[in-house]
Design a protein around this motif. Structure first.
Motif, PDB file in Angstrom:
ATOM      1  N   ALA A  22       0.857  -1.184   0.000  1.00 41.61           N
ATOM      2  CA  ALA A  22       0.000   0.000   0.000  1.00 41.61           C
ATOM      3  C   ALA A  22       0.891   1.231   0.000  1.00 41.61           C
ATOM      4  O   ALA A  22       1.968   1.231   0.613  1.00 41.61           O
ATOM      5  CB  ALA A  22      -0.915  -0.009   1.224  1.00 41.61           C
ATOM      6  N   TRP A  23       0.411   2.280  -0.663  1.00 42.44           N
ATOM      7  CA  TRP A  23       1.282   3.418  -0.959  1.00 42.44           C
ATOM      8  C   TRP A  23       0.639   4.735  -0.588  1.00 42.44           C
ATOM      9  O   TRP A  23      -0.573   4.922  -0.753  1.00 42.44           O
ATOM     10  CB  TRP A  23       1.625   3.415  -2.462  1.00 42.44           C
ATOM     11  N   GLN A  24       1.456   5.670  -0.128  1.00 42.81           N
ATOM     12  CA  GLN A  24       1.001   7.036   0.077  1.00 42.81           C
ATOM     13  C   GLN A  24       0.842   7.708  -1.290  1.00 42.81           C
ATOM     14  O   GLN A  24       1.506   7.336  -2.257  1.00 42.81           O
ATOM     15  CB  GLN A  24       2.028   7.820   0.897  1.00 42.81           C
ATOM     16  N   ALA A 143       9.759  -0.441  -1.080  1.00 44.87           N
ATOM     17  CA  ALA A 143       9.714  -1.319  -2.245  1.00 44.87           C
ATOM     18  C   ALA A 143       8.837  -2.533  -1.985  1.00 44.87           C
ATOM     19  O   ALA A 143       8.683  -2.966  -0.844  1.00 44.87           O
ATOM     20  CB  ALA A 143      11.134  -1.773  -2.609  1.00 44.87           C
ATOM     21  N   GLY A 144       8.311  -3.061  -3.064  1.00 42.39           N
ATOM     22  CA  GLY A 144       7.538  -4.294  -3.023  1.00 42.39           C
ATOM     23  C   GLY A 144       7.904  -5.151  -4.217  1.00 42.39           C
ATOM     24  O   GLY A 144       7.265  -5.052  -5.262  1.00 42.39           O
ATOM     25  N   PRO A 145       8.942  -5.988  -4.101  1.00 43.57           N
ATOM     26  CA  PRO A 145       9.323  -6.851  -5.226  1.00 43.57           C
ATOM     27  C   PRO A 145       8.316  -7.981  -5.392  1.00 43.57           C
ATOM     28  O   PRO A 145       7.696  -8.417  -4.424  1.00 43.57           O
ATOM     29  CB  PRO A 145      10.692  -7.388  -4.798  1.00 43.57           C
ATOM     30  N   MET A 146       8.151  -8.459  -6.628  1.00 44.15           N
ATOM     31  CA  MET A 146       7.164  -9.517  -6.838  1.00 44.15           C
ATOM     32  C   MET A 146       7.377 -10.260  -8.150  1.00 44.15           C
ATOM     33  O   MET A 146       7.931  -9.748  -9.112  1.00 44.15           O
ATOM     34  CB  MET A 146       5.754  -8.941  -6.807  1.00 44.15           C
ATOM     35  N   TYR A 174       6.427   5.525  -1.551  1.00 46.56           N
ATOM     36  CA  TYR A 174       6.479   5.791  -0.125  1.00 46.56           C
ATOM     37  C   TYR A 174       5.353   4.983   0.498  1.00 46.56           C
ATOM     38  O   TYR A 174       4.171   5.271   0.290  1.00 46.56           O
ATOM     39  CB  TYR A 174       6.361   7.293   0.142  1.00 46.56           C
ATOM     40  N   GLY A 175       5.722   3.939   1.216  1.00 48.78           N
ATOM     41  CA  GLY A 175       4.752   2.975   1.690  1.00 48.78           C
ATOM     42  C   GLY A 175       3.833   3.515   2.775  1.00 48.78           C
ATOM     43  O   GLY A 175       4.199   4.420   3.527  1.00 48.78           O
ATOM     44  N   ASP A 176       2.645   2.933   2.823  1.00 47.03           N
ATOM     45  CA  ASP A 176       1.680   3.248   3.872  1.00 47.03           C
ATOM     46  C   ASP A 176       1.869   2.226   4.986  1.00 47.03           C
ATOM     47  O   ASP A 176       1.358   1.110   4.917  1.00 47.03           O
ATOM     48  CB  ASP A 176       0.261   3.187   3.302  1.00 47.03           C
ATOM     49  N   ALA A 177       2.604   2.616   6.028  1.00 46.93           N
ATOM     50  CA  ALA A 177       2.961   1.688   7.114  1.00 46.93           C
ATOM     51  C   ALA A 177       1.745   1.237   7.911  1.00 46.93           C
ATOM     52  O   ALA A 177       1.778   0.171   8.535  1.00 46.93           O
ATOM     53  CB  ALA A 177       3.988   2.331   8.037  1.00 46.93           C
ATOM     54  N   GLU A 178       0.672   1.994   7.882  1.00 41.82           N
ATOM     55  CA  GLU A 178      -0.531   1.606   8.622  1.00 41.82           C
ATOM     56  C   GLU A 178      -1.203   0.374   8.028  1.00 41.82           C
ATOM     57  O   GLU A 178      -2.024  -0.257   8.690  1.00 41.82           O
ATOM     58  CB  GLU A 178      -1.523   2.774   8.668  1.00 41.82           C
ATOM     59  N   LYS A 179      -0.859   0.035   6.796  1.00 43.08           N
ATOM     60  CA  LYS A 179      -1.483  -1.108   6.135  1.00 43.08           C
ATOM     61  C   LYS A 179      -0.560  -2.316   6.033  1.00 43.08           C
ATOM     62  O   LYS A 179      -0.833  -3.256   5.296  1.00 43.08           O
ATOM     63  CB  LYS A 179      -1.984  -0.691   4.753  1.00 43.08           C
TER      64      LYS A 179
END
Length: 196
Positions: A22-24, A143-146, A174-179
């Motif tokens: 999840a992303w800002q 980052a989110g590698p996949m 910029y990741g959404d740390a809340e998710k």
């Protein structure tokens, strides 16, 4: 020459870093992507072969080209990511070796040896993708590698008529740390390693 990085840097690169889905709503600038590549290019590859090629998918038009190749589980997070990097390999990387590794005729090692070409391109583009991920973290990106996509469809959409083939994808932003989900465990040293 090298010094031990401080704990803050190590945490940012490794122990506190997470895989984001999840992303800002915050863009990644083109200048940041240039800086990212400039760091990545210096990390080692076999005979400096540097087979990785990177497509930074950022525009709605490029996202639309990528979308049909994504598995359902990767669709929403990839469409929401500010950037998706297609980490690919040029399977004619050895044509650049006279420039990149001039101390010997390294090109001759590969010409006509498809097994060595395939192994070298895949291994080293994978390494370069991992280097890019660490460089992104060093620059304050998440980052989110996949995997989870149709390589042939990506290759047709982005690399048709070339010797470049996709390896894996990395969402950046910029990741959404809340998710974030709770962090999954890792193997201990004794489970994964030995000192002989």
């Amino acid at each position: 020459m090298s010094t031990h990085l401080d704990n803050r840097a190590l945490k940012q690169l490794f122990s506190d870093a997470r895989t984001f889905s999840a992303w800002q709503d915050k863009p990644v600038t083109a200048s940041t992507l240039h800086e990212l590549y400039e760091l990545t290019k210096f990390a080692p590859t076999s005979a400096n072969s540097s087979p990785a090629r990177f497509i930074f998918v950022t525009t709605p038009e490029a996202k639309a080209k990528l979308k049909p190749a994504l598995s359902e589980g990767n669709l929403a997070k990839t469409m929401a990511a500010p950037v998706t990097v297609i980490v690919a390999a040029d399977y004619r990387f050895y044509e650049q070796l006279p420039e990149l590794f001039p101390q010997t005729d390294a090109k001759s090692w590969f010409v006509g040896n498809q097994a060595l070409i395939d192994t070298t391109a895949f291994r080293n583009s994978s390494l370069q993708g991992a280097y890019l991920l660490l460089a992104a973290r060093a620059l304050g990106l998440d980052a989110g590698p996949m995997s989870g996509f149709n390589n042939a469809a990506v290759d047709e959409a982005f690399f048709a008529g070339t010797t470049v083939r996709s390896n894996f994808l990395i969402n950046l932003g910029y990741g959404d740390a809340e998710k974030l989900h709770p962090r999954n465990p890792r193997l201990s040293f004794d489970q994964a390693a030995k000192i002989l």
